[in-house]
Design an enzyme around this catalytic site. Sequence first.
Site, mmCIF file in Angstrom:
data_model
loop_
_atom_site.group_PDB
_atom_site.id
_atom_site.type_symbol
_atom_site.label_atom_id
_atom_site.label_comp_id
_atom_site.label_asym_id
_atom_site.label_seq_id
_atom_site.Cartn_x
_atom_site.Cartn_y
_atom_site.Cartn_z
ATOM 1 N N GLN A 266 -4.888 -1.207 9.633
ATOM 2 C CA GLN A 266 -4.808 -2.552 9.073
ATOM 3 C C GLN A 266 -5.415 -3.581 10.033
ATOM 4 O O GLN A 266 -5.061 -3.612 11.215
ATOM 5 C CB GLN A 266 -3.334 -2.895 8.789
ATOM 6 C CG GLN A 266 -3.125 -4.222 8.107
ATOM 7 C CD GLN A 266 -3.677 -4.278 6.686
ATOM 8 O OE1 GLN A 266 -3.504 -3.352 5.892
ATOM 9 N NE2 GLN A 266 -4.385 -5.351 6.361
ATOM 10 N N LYS B 95 0.840 -1.205 0.000
ATOM 11 C CA LYS B 95 0.000 0.000 0.000
ATOM 12 C C LYS B 95 0.870 1.247 0.000
ATOM 13 O O LYS B 95 0.639 2.187 -0.764
ATOM 14 C CB LYS B 95 -0.924 0.012 1.231
ATOM 15 C CG LYS B 95 -2.097 -0.938 1.102
ATOM 16 C CD LYS B 95 -2.832 -1.158 2.407
ATOM 17 C CE LYS B 95 -3.892 -2.246 2.226
ATOM 18 N NZ LYS B 95 -4.501 -2.692 3.475
ATOM 19 N N ASP C 248 -11.262 2.998 4.064
ATOM 20 C CA ASP C 248 -11.737 1.611 3.988
ATOM 21 C C ASP C 248 -13.258 1.561 3.816
ATOM 22 O O ASP C 248 -13.804 0.535 3.446
ATOM 23 C CB ASP C 248 -11.367 0.850 5.282
ATOM 24 C CG ASP C 248 -10.220 -0.123 5.062
ATOM 25 O OD1 ASP C 248 -9.976 -0.493 3.887
ATOM 26 O OD2 ASP C 248 -9.574 -0.516 6.049
#
Length: 291
Positions: free
Chosen positions: A98, A54, A121
């Site tokens: 995460q 990422k 997200d």
Amino acid sequence: MAAQVIDGKAIAAEVRAEVARDVKALQKSHDLTPGLAVVLVGEDPASQVYVRNKAAQTVETGMQSFEYKLPADTSEYDILALVQRLNANKNVNGILVQLPLPKHVNAEKVLNSIDPDKDVDGFHPTNVGRLWIGERALVPCTPTGSAILAKKVIPDLRGVNAVVIGRSNIVGKPMAALLLRESCTVTVAHSKTKDLPAVCRGADLLVAAVGIPEMVKRDWIKPGAVVIDVGINRITTPEGKNKLVGDVAYAECAEVAGAITPVPGGVGPMTIACLLQNTITAAKIQYNIKD
Ligand code: NDP
């Protein structure tokens, strides 16, 4: 006739190129270089790889990447305090924590503490609500990527009979919401669905997000249907080799489908590309810039 293979790797590269163009445009128009902060707690090896990928792709598209690697025993209080600092930091437009988080941390509490306008997200209840009522929202990355792949082969999804297998908050439900927004007629199937093969045979567009290796068989597919396989399952072959397979029995279904995504190389590469795209969207929301 063999199905058209939907090349997620190539399409993800197109999305990243578009993100890079958007970054340049925002730098020119608003003197703004979007920034993505990724928070990793603990040493989970798979999470470390994801976070590295990422960060690398964030920098490649010209954005700023901020990485926070915290030890596994970091307290929930300290994680929440970091999220608050990132919420207040003007250089940070997107925040991703995460998952999975260590067991002593309440993941829901942490995710819900992220500013919804920075929630790249798309898991915050505010964004879930915005998606379902049709407002501008940050939408979870995997379903967004899956919808982009579907639209490559069916540009106009209006009236298409879509079946989504799976109703998780991360994939199945937002996928259904996105397809409804595109005016598909959507059926959401799950573990309690009766006669799943028959339900699937009604689908012009079938999205499988289950987590059961190669569950969807050839005779579940309507001839010519578009099949999007979200599943990522690690299996050991009878020969003892490790292999990545989807939720769809690819080889046999590709003989019937009109188009199909492979695993790997289908939905997988789209997820990070859509995370970068969400960071742009987040920056635009924060600066009140129209798309
Ligand atoms: P979850 O385990 O959260 O959800 C699975 C869903 O499948 C549930 O809704 C469940 O139904 C349903 N289900 C389970 N068994 C059956 C069955 N026999 N028949 C019909 N439905 C069934 O998984 P996720 O949504 O998080 O992930 C799904 C897959 O997608 C996994 O393989 C995962 O690895 C992959 N994935 C891939 C990503 C990518 O980047 N490509 C990102 C995220 C996930 P019920 O609700 O009734 O229990």
